[in-house]
Design a protein around this motif. Structure first.
Motif, PDB file in Angstrom:
ATOM      1  N   PRO A   1      -7.373  -3.077  11.140  1.00 19.03           N
ATOM      2  CA  PRO A   1      -7.286  -2.752   9.712  1.00 19.03           C
ATOM      3  C   PRO A   1      -5.855  -2.891   9.193  1.00 19.03           C
ATOM      4  CG  PRO A   1      -7.482  -0.755  10.990  1.00 19.03           C
ATOM      5  CD  PRO A   1      -7.633  -1.900  11.952  1.00 19.03           C
ATOM      6  N   ASP A   2      -5.785  -3.292   7.936  1.00 13.64           N
ATOM      7  CA  ASP A   2      -4.500  -3.370   7.260  1.00 13.64           C
ATOM      8  C   ASP A   2      -4.265  -1.989   6.633  1.00 13.64           C
ATOM      9  OD1 ASP A   2      -2.206  -4.004   5.992  1.00 13.64           O
ATOM     10  OD2 ASP A   2      -3.077  -5.486   4.626  1.00 13.64           O
ATOM     11  N   LEU A   3      -3.602  -1.130   7.369  1.00 16.86           N
ATOM     12  CA  LEU A   3      -3.436   0.267   6.957  1.00 16.86           C
ATOM     13  C   LEU A   3      -2.633   0.398   5.672  1.00 16.86           C
ATOM     14  CD1 LEU A   3      -2.797   1.864  10.447  1.00 16.86           C
ATOM     15  CD2 LEU A   3      -4.931   1.727   9.168  1.00 16.86           C
ATOM     16  N   GLU A   4      -1.653  -0.448   5.495  1.00 18.41           N
ATOM     17  CA  GLU A   4      -0.830  -0.379   4.287  1.00 18.41           C
ATOM     18  C   GLU A   4      -1.659  -0.707   3.039  1.00 18.41           C
ATOM     19  OE1 GLU A   4       3.327  -2.193   2.505  1.00 18.41           O
ATOM     20  OE2 GLU A   4       2.610  -2.843   4.453  1.00 18.41           O
TER      21      GLU A   4
END
Length: 115
Positions: free
Chosen positions: A38-41
């Motif tokens: 996942p792209d947490l940002e």
């Protein structure tokens, strides 16, 4: 994979049994496995934007309620002061009926006609 462990008290022999692996289930799990990083940002930015939209919506609703409340109070105030009972536009004065104007030209004309 459940393991069962039995200890025989009479002797110090430990026997363990292992359940057999069901390959059909394991294969189905492997086939449907979804691996992602996942792209947490981006997710955090999306949650923050959603939160800001929600706060803005709440603020707008509150402002609308305040505006409605102010309008309602003004109406109640007008009702208490009898301001709405008299309509100045419908009232007629003597000058309106007899053709007098603000610059008194009608009065001068009337006096000239009198003599």
């Amino acid at each position: 994979m459940a393991a069962e462990r039995r200890v025989d008290r009479a002797s110090s022999v430990v026997r363990t049994t292992t359940a057999e692996k069901n390959n059909a289930i394991v294969n189905e799990l492997n086939r449907t496995r979804e691996e992602r990083s996942p792209d947490l940002e981006a997710e955090q930015a999306e949650r923050a934007a959603e939160w800001r939209r929600e706060q803005k919506r709440k603020k707008q609703e509150e402002a609308q309620r305040e505006k409605e409340e102010r309008r309602r109070r003004e109406e109640e105030k007008k009702l208490r002061t009898y301001e709405g009972l008299v309509d100045n536009e419908e009232q007629k004065t003597y000058n309106d009926e007899h053709g007098a104007s603000e610059d008194q030209s009608a009065a001068v004309a009337y006096e000239d006609d009198f003599m």
